[in-house]
Design a protein around this motif. Structure first.
Motif, PDB file in Angstrom:
ATOM      1  N   TYR A 150      43.022  52.695  41.689  1.00 53.56           N
ATOM      2  CA  TYR A 150      43.811  51.514  41.473  1.00 53.56           C
ATOM      3  C   TYR A 150      44.070  50.856  42.581  1.00 53.56           C
ATOM      4  O   TYR A 150      44.388  49.492  43.013  1.00 53.56           O
TER       5      TYR A 150
ATOM      6  N   ALA B  74      46.539  40.633  36.291  1.00 56.25           N
ATOM      7  CA  ALA B  74      45.990  41.788  36.578  1.00 56.25           C
ATOM      8  C   ALA B  74      46.550  42.847  35.896  1.00 56.25           C
ATOM      9  O   ALA B  74      47.802  43.099  36.133  1.00 56.25           O
TER      10      ALA B  74
ATOM     11  N   CYS C 244      50.923  40.484  38.192  1.00 57.33           N
ATOM     12  CA  CYS C 244      50.562  41.881  38.267  1.00 57.33           C
ATOM     13  C   CYS C 244      51.527  42.634  37.394  1.00 57.33           C
ATOM     14  O   CYS C 244      52.616  42.606  37.367  1.00 57.33           O
TER      15      CYS C 244
ATOM     16  N   HIS D 191      49.748  50.000  38.953  1.00 60.77           N
ATOM     17  CA  HIS D 191      48.601  50.093  38.912  1.00 60.77           C
ATOM     18  C   HIS D 191      48.316  48.669  40.061  1.00 60.77           C
ATOM     19  O   HIS D 191      46.984  48.844  40.728  1.00 60.77           O
ATOM     20  N   THR D 192      48.827  47.623  40.077  1.00 58.08           N
ATOM     21  CA  THR D 192      48.400  46.344  40.447  1.00 58.08           C
ATOM     22  C   THR D 192      49.562  46.022  41.457  1.00 58.08           C
ATOM     23  O   THR D 192      49.549  44.819  41.903  1.00 58.08           O
TER      24      THR D 192
ATOM     25  N   THR E 293      52.821  35.295  43.598  1.00 58.07           N
ATOM     26  CA  THR E 293      52.403  36.447  42.911  1.00 58.07           C
ATOM     27  C   THR E 293      53.907  36.791  42.056  1.00 58.07           C
ATOM     28  O   THR E 293      54.911  36.549  42.561  1.00 58.07           O
TER      29      THR E 293
ATOM     30  N   ILE F  95      48.771  44.398  45.200  1.00 58.88           N
ATOM     31  CA  ILE F  95      48.129  42.944  45.124  1.00 58.88           C
ATOM     32  C   ILE F  95      49.103  42.101  45.921  1.00 58.88           C
ATOM     33  O   ILE F  95      48.320  41.284  46.851  1.00 58.88           O
TER      34      ILE F  95
ATOM     35  N   SER G 120      42.791  46.819  42.766  1.00 58.70           N
ATOM     36  CA  SER G 120      43.748  45.882  43.299  1.00 58.70           C
ATOM     37  C   SER G 120      42.928  44.978  44.058  1.00 58.70           C
ATOM     38  O   SER G 120      42.961  43.611  44.002  1.00 58.70           O
ATOM     39  N   ARG G 121      42.167  45.544  45.009  1.00 58.79           N
ATOM     40  CA  ARG G 121      41.466  44.802  46.080  1.00 58.79           C
ATOM     41  C   ARG G 121      40.515  44.079  45.381  1.00 58.79           C
ATOM     42  O   ARG G 121      39.833  42.837  45.720  1.00 58.79           O
TER      43      ARG G 121
END
Length: 477
Positions: free
Chosen positions: A108, A6, A132, A136-137, A159, A140, A112-113
Motif C-alpha cells: 500500500y 484513491a 483518500c 491504505h491511502t 487532500t 498520500i 499510494s505512490r
C-alpha cells in the motif's frame, strides 16, 4: 470540479465491506451532482474476469519506492458513467487475499505512490481534490507534500482523508519508514508517524490531509475520546476544526426491495411480499414456517466490534422467547464455534450460516422481521439502513452511525424506526429484543407504523454527495 478517489476496494470489482460500498456508489452520486470523478484502485487478480478482460491499457511507468523503481501499468474501465483506473503490478496485487499479506506495508506504500504518479497520465484530467480512504491511502497527503508539491500539477491539489474505521491503522516496523516509504528518520517522532515504536500509516492522513472526515457525525465526536479513539484521540482533538462527519448512504439501485432480483418476491409482486419472503427464507433455512413468530437476523462479520460477546451471553434467553433466528457471516473462530453449538442445540429455532453470501444477505434483509446490530462501535453501518429499506426493524446499540440512523420507538407518540439501547451491556440488549418482540406480538398497528417509518427513511447517497461537494468547494475557493 475534478476529484480523484484513491481507495483500496470498490463494488462491483472488489468488496469486503462498507469501504467497497463507498468506492462503488459515492463517486457516481458525486457525478450526478456535477462533479467529475475518477476512481483509482489496485488491479487485484481476484477482480472478476468479465471485468478484467474489458480493461483498457492507458500507459505504463515506473514508481519510485525508496531505493526501488517498480513497474506500474494503468488501465481504465468506465462503470456507471465513472472512470475507474486500475494500478497494475502483479508482484503486489496478484494475491489470493486483498489484505493481511506479509508485505502489506510495501503493497500500500506502492499503491499510494502509484496513485500520485498516475495523475500525470490520466487523459485530460487535472484534479482539484484527491480523496483518500482509510489507512491504505493515508500516506498520500504526506507524500504529496514531501515529493510533489513543487510540481505544477500537484502544488494546488487539496487532500481529503476519510476514516472508515479507526481501529485499522496500518502499523508496521520502524524500518518501513526509510526502506519502503522513502522518508528519513525525522518523521519517526511522536509528533509525526511514530506510534508505540512503530510507523502508523493512518496517522499520516490525520496529520497531513487538508480535511478529515468520518462516515457519520456521531463517530466524528466519539473518536475524540479515549474509548473510541484507538490511542489517536489526542491528534484528532488537535485537528477537530478540520474534522467533519458525513453519513454514508446505500445504493438504492442495488438495494431496492421493489425490483431486487436477488429476492424471491420483489415488493412490487404483492402487498404481502414481505410475508412471502419470510416464508421463503424459513423454507430455505429449514425452519418451521411460523407466520406469527418474529424472525430475527444478523448479517455481519463475527468479531468483537459487532457485539457478538453480548449476543452469545444472552443467546439462550433470546431463544427461549417465541422467536426464530438466522445469522450469516464469518469471523473469529471463537464466535463461529459458539454459534455452531447454539445452532445444534436449538436446531428448530436458530440457523447459523458460516459464509459471506451477498445473495443470501438480500434474502435475509427481505425475510426477517428484526435485524440485530449490538455493536461495541460502528463508524457508520449499512446493514441497518438496508434492513429498514426492506421493512425490517433494527435493534441497535446507540453508537456511531447506528445512533444517527435509528430512532428508538416511542410507544406514547408512535415515533421511531427501530429499537435501541445505550450501554454496552448484554441485558440491555436482551431488554431491547424483548420489547421489540412484545410490540410485534401485541400491537400489529404499531408494528406496521414502525415498518412504514423505516421504509420511508432516505438513506440514499444524494445528501452525502452534497455534503462532500460542499467540503470540496470550501477547500478550493
Amino acid at each position: 470540479m475534478k476529484v480523484v478517489f484513491a481507495i483500496a476496494e470498490a463494488d462491483p470489482f472488489v468488496k469486503t465491506g462498507g469501504l467497497g460500498e463507498v468506492g462503488g456508489s459515492l463517486p457516481s452520486a458525486l457525478q450526478r451532482q456535477g462533479a467529475d470523478v475518477c476512481v483509482i484502485m489496485p488491479k487485484y487478480s481476484n477482480i472478476p474476469e468479465n471485468f478484467r478482460k474489458q480493461f483498457q491499457h492507458i500507459n505504463h511507468f515506473y514508481v519510485p519506492l525508496a531505493w526501488r523503481r517498480q513497474y506500474c501499468g494503468l488501465e481504465e474501465f468506465i462503470h456507471r458513467g465513472v472512470r475507474f483506473y486500475f494500478i497494475d503490478n502483479e508482484y503486489y496485487f496478484k494475491r489470493s487475499n486483498i489484505y493481511g499479506e506479509y508485505d502489506e506495508a510495501e503493497q500500500y506504500a506502492f499503491f499510494s505512490r502509484a496513485v500520485l504518479e498516475s495523475l500525470t497520465h490520466l487523459p485530460e484530467f487535472k484534479p482539484d481534490i484527491i480523496h483518500c480512504h482509510d489507512w491504505h491511502t493515508a500516506l498520500i497527503p504526506l507524500l504529496q507534500k514531501e515529493f510533489y508539491v513543487k510540481e505544477p500539477l500537484y502544488y494546488s491539489l487539496k487532500t481529503v482523508f476519510t476514516i472508515h474505521n479507526l481501529k485499522y491503522q496500518g502499523v508496521f516496523p520502524q524500518q518501513v519508514l526509510t526502506d519502503i516509504i522513502g522518508l528519513n528518520d525525522t518523521y519517526f517522532t511522536e509528533e509525526k508517524l511514530e506510534f508505540n515504536g512503530k510507523v502508523n500509516f493512518l496517522k499520516s492522513g490525520l496529520l497531513y490531509a487538508d480535511r478529515i472526515t468520518t462516515v457519520s457525525p456521531t463517530y466524528a465526536q466519539e473518536i475524540q475520546y479515549s474509548f473510541y479513539g484507538e490511542r489517536l484521540e489526542g491528534i484528532i482533538q488537535k485537528r477537530k476544526e478540520s474534522l467533519l462527519g458525513i453519513l454514508n448512504g446505500i445504493d438504492y439501485q442495488v438495494y431496492d426491495p421493489y425490483t431486487d432480483p436477488l429476492i424471491s418476491f420483489p415488493y412490487s409482486f404483492s402487498p404481502q411480499a414481505k410475508d412471502l419472503n419470510k416464508k421463503d427464507l424459513q423454507h430455505c433455512l429449514g425452519l418451521p414456517e411460523r407466520e406469527n413468530s418474529p424472525l430475527l437476523g444478523m448479517v455481519s462479520r463475527l468479531v468483537d466490534q459487532k457485539g457478538l460477546d453480548l449476543l452469545c451471553f444472552i443467546m439462550e434467553e433470546i431463544l427461549m422467547l417465541d422467536v426464530q433466528l438466522v445469522i450469516l457471516g464469518t469471523g473469529d473462530k471463537l464466535y463461529e464455534e459458539k454459534l455452531k453449538t447454539f445452532a445444534e442445540k436449538y436446531s428448530g429455532k436458530f440457523v447459523f450460516r458460516r459464509e459471506f453470501n451477498d445473495q443470501f444477505a438480500h434474502k435475509i434483509y427481505a425475510g426477517i422481521d428484526m435485524l440485530l446490530m449490538p455493536s461495541l462501535f460502528e463508524p457508520c453501518g449499512i446493514a441497518q439502513m438496508i434492513a429498514m429499506h426492506y421493512g425490517t426493524i433494527p435493534i441497535v446499540r446507540e453508537t456511531g452511525g447506528l445512533k444517527d440512523t435509528v430512532i428508538s420507538y416511542n410507544e406514547y407518540t408512535g415515533e421511531g424506526n427501530g429499537f435501541s439501547f445505550a450501554n454496552y451491556n448484554a441485558h440491555e440488549l436482551l431488554f431491547a429484543v424483548q420489547r421489540a418482540v412484545k410490540i410485534y406480538d401485541s400491537d400489529k398497528t404499531a408494528w406496521a407504523r414502525l415498518q412504514k417509518s423505516a421504509m420511508t427513511c432516505d438513506f440514499s447517497w444524494e445528501s452525502s454527495a452534497s455534503a462532500y461537494l460542499n467540503l470540496y468547494e470550501s477547500l478550493i475557493r
